[in-house]
Structures are given as C-alpha cells and as structure tokens.
Design a protein around this motif. Structure first.
Motif, PDB file in Angstrom:
ATOM      1  N   LYS A 102      14.623   9.949   3.096  1.00  0.00           N
ATOM      2  CA  LYS A 102      14.079   8.610   3.354  1.00  0.00           C
ATOM      3  C   LYS A 102      14.704   7.565   2.434  1.00  0.00           C
ATOM      4  CE  LYS A 102       9.598   9.718   5.419  1.00  0.00           C
ATOM      5  NZ  LYS A 102       8.126   9.767   5.236  1.00  0.00           N
ATOM      6  N   ALA A 103      14.971   7.955   1.208  1.00  0.00           N
ATOM      7  CA  ALA A 103      15.589   7.034   0.258  1.00  0.00           C
ATOM      8  C   ALA A 103      17.040   6.725   0.626  1.00  0.00           C
ATOM      9  CB  ALA A 103      15.531   7.628  -1.151  1.00  0.00           C
ATOM     10  N   TYR A 104      17.663   7.627   1.357  1.00  0.00           N
ATOM     11  CA  TYR A 104      19.083   7.490   1.721  1.00  0.00           C
ATOM     12  C   TYR A 104      19.279   6.809   3.070  1.00  0.00           C
ATOM     13  CZ  TYR A 104      23.602   9.170   3.557  1.00  0.00           C
ATOM     14  OH  TYR A 104      24.837   9.272   4.143  1.00  0.00           O
ATOM     15  N   MET A 105      18.482   7.175   4.066  1.00  0.00           N
ATOM     16  CA  MET A 105      18.732   6.691   5.421  1.00  0.00           C
ATOM     17  C   MET A 105      17.552   5.967   6.060  1.00  0.00           C
ATOM     18  SD  MET A 105      19.024  10.567   6.996  1.00  0.00           S
ATOM     19  CE  MET A 105      18.882  10.270   8.742  1.00  0.00           C
ATOM     20  N   GLY A 106      16.473   5.830   5.319  1.00  0.00           N
ATOM     21  CA  GLY A 106      15.332   5.082   5.815  1.00  0.00           C
ATOM     22  C   GLY A 106      14.338   5.946   6.575  1.00  0.00           C
ATOM     23  N   GLU A 107      13.084   5.533   6.539  1.00  0.00           N
ATOM     24  CA  GLU A 107      12.006   6.322   7.137  1.00  0.00           C
ATOM     25  C   GLU A 107      12.170   6.466   8.641  1.00  0.00           C
ATOM     26  OE1 GLU A 107       7.094   6.445   7.318  1.00  0.00           O
ATOM     27  OE2 GLU A 107       8.138   4.974   6.049  1.00  0.00           O
TER      28      GLU A 107
END
Length: 327
Positions: free
Chosen positions: A179-184
C-alpha cells in the motif's frame, strides 16, 4: 533441494521410474505437463487431479478448490466432485478450520462441484495449514483433451493475464508494504484478482471448440507451462512477449519484489493450442463469455523460444516459482 515442485529431471529420476505397475484401464499416466490421470470407465472416462496449497497461508480454502478443478477443466470437462485433506498445526483454532471450509464450500458451490469427502487433522508434522484437494470429472472417452496434444502449426492462446494468482497471493500476504508503494486502490485490485482464478469456463469451451491441447498455468508461470506443454507434446514453440498480457498490478508488484511475471504462478490462466482455422471461433466463444484471451505464439517442430524485440531467447525448463522469492 529447492523450495517448490521438483524439477523435470528429478521428477523422472526419483518419482516416475518407481511407478512400475500398469493397468489397462489407465489411459493417461503421470508425465511431465500432465496434471490429470484419465481412467477408462467404458463409454466415459474418469478424470482425476490432486494438488496441495503450500505457497500461502491465506485464502487456502478458496485456492484448494480451484487448483484441482482447474486441472480437470484443462481436459475439457467440468469437475463434479472434490475431496479435501486439511493438515493443521497445533494451536489451530476451530474458527480457522471453519473459515477454510466456508471458503471451500462457497467456491465449490459457484462451480457446481460437490465436496464428497476428505480428512481433517491437527498434527505436529506441519508448521502451518496445508490443504490438499482431489478433483474428479467425467467425460466421453473420445473427447478428453490432454496436455500432449499440441501439433506443429497450431496457434497458442492464453486466457486472462500472466501472474494472476501470484499477484493476488502477494497482495494478500504483503498488503501493508505494498500500500505504501502502489496505493490502497491498486492493492485492493490486486487482491481482487483472486476472483478470477477459475479456468473451468474456458476449459469447457475449449473442449467444445476442439482444442488440440490445454494446460492451466500454475507453478512456473507462463513460460514454465508452455515448456511443459511442449515437452509433453514433443514439439517446439515461438512465443511473442509483447502479446502476453500482464496486468498493471502485476507489473508493479513484480518490480517491487524484483521477480519475473512470466515465471510467477498463474492459476486462472489457461494455455490452449488449436488449428488456425478454428482460432476465430474459439476467440469469439471465449469473448462472448467475458473471458479475455490473447494469441501469443505458434507451435513449431523444434526449439522453444521467447521473442522480445530482436532477441530470440530460449525457454528453459521450469524451476522454483518466483512466488518463493518473495520475502
């Protein structure tokens, strides 16, 4: 030995050579690329396949249903029954076992498959839950499709997108990191790919349309499955990398973990070979059912190659799946 299924050489050396009894009722026996046994039952044939779920601790009940049913579907037949074995470590709760069966029951009902037996046990022999499933199907004997039927000049098709199952598993197992890399939103889309892991619809359509061979894409990914199909059929292949569809979520996840999407477990994707004169009809039938399909290559007499731009790269035998590199 490496984590994952045994490589082809080892499988033949230490497993297949010890299977010496032969029954005349057995039509298809163990072999490279052959995921199902076929047994003669008179006018009909009984199709059987068995597999464990070991690559993930989540969604195991769901995956256990599809992994074996997909194998049966690759013979062009709808599965009708399923047997499940659950081996769980000490400390497993009743709620965890119930959740596995809730998932399995729900997915089996979607496929119109009855869970007809199995075994459930708490044991010190495992350190996390392992579920093994055996699926059973029935087909008119002369209509059974096998992995070894690919013919020179056949067209090679693939349904859906490469790395489908692996993408969903990794998204479930590493949700917070991703989630921190590609979004929720993209992570949720990747997790949702678990809803696409059945190939029963395309397997049945392929059988009806007269495909020469089918192979569902599991451990070893697209390249591993293609190699196995060619090995079983004693043919070669040319694949075109730009024609192999890869979902944006898979691209992102594979970049994050530095793994190859073409060698990532891909249950939900079916390889099919068919004569060029039947390609349009097959594509139309699949598309009408909402199943994405791509023409990715052609069967040739010898040599197994992936063409990328001006490069022609030899496709090597499958090794440990890319999923096992994710930590």
């Amino acid at each position: 030995m490496k984590v994952g299924k045994l490589d082809t050489e080892l499988l033949q050396k230490i497993v297949f050579q010890h299977i010496t009894c032969r029954r005349e009722e057995v039509l298809v026996r163990p072999g490279v690329g052959e995921d199902c046994a076929v047994v003669d039952f008179g006018n009909d044939a009984c199709i059987l396949s068995t597999d464990p779920i070991t690559g993930t601790a989540k969604e195991v009940g769901r995956l256990a249903v599809h992994i074996s049913c997909n194998d049966v579907a690759s013979n062009g037949v709808e599965p009708l029954g399923l047997m499940l074995t659950i081996m769980a470590p000490e400390g497993t709760t009743a709620a965890e076992i119930e959740e596995i069966m809730r998932q399995a029951g729900k997915e089996a009902a979607k496929l119109n498959v009855e869970i007809i037996g199995g075994h459930t046990e708490i044991t010190t022999a495992v350190n996390r839950i392992v579920v093994s499933s055996t699926a059973i199907g029935r087909q008119v004997k002369n209509k059974v499709v096998s992995t070894k039927g690919a013919r020179v000049a056949d067209c090679v098709l693939m349904t859906k997108t490469a790395g489908l199952e692996g993408t969903a598993i990794i998204a479930h197992e590493h949700e917070n990191r991703l989630k921190a890399y590609m979004g929720e939103e993209m992570v949720e889309q990747a997790k949702g790919m678990m809803d696409k892991i059945s190939v029963v619809p395309e397997g049945v359509i392929g059988g009806e349309m007269g495909v020469s061979s089918m192979h569902d894409i599991t451990e070893g990914g697209v390249l591993g499955a293609v190699w196995e199909m060619c090995e079983a059929s004693k043919v070669g292949v040319v694949l075109y990398k730009e024609r192999i569809k890869i979902a944006p979520e898979t691209v992102k996840i594979c970049r994050f973990f530095n793994i190859d999407p073409l060698r990532l477990i891909s249950s939900g994707c079916m390889l099919m070979t068919i004569g060029w004169e039947k390609v349009d009809g097959l594509v139309q039938s699949l598309t009408e059912k909402g199943i994405e399909v791509s023409v990715i290559g052609e069967i040739i007499r010898e040599g197994r190659y992936l063409v990328e731009g001006n490069q022609k790269i030899e496709i090597m035998p499958p090794e440990s799946d890319e999923l096992y590199k994710v930590v």
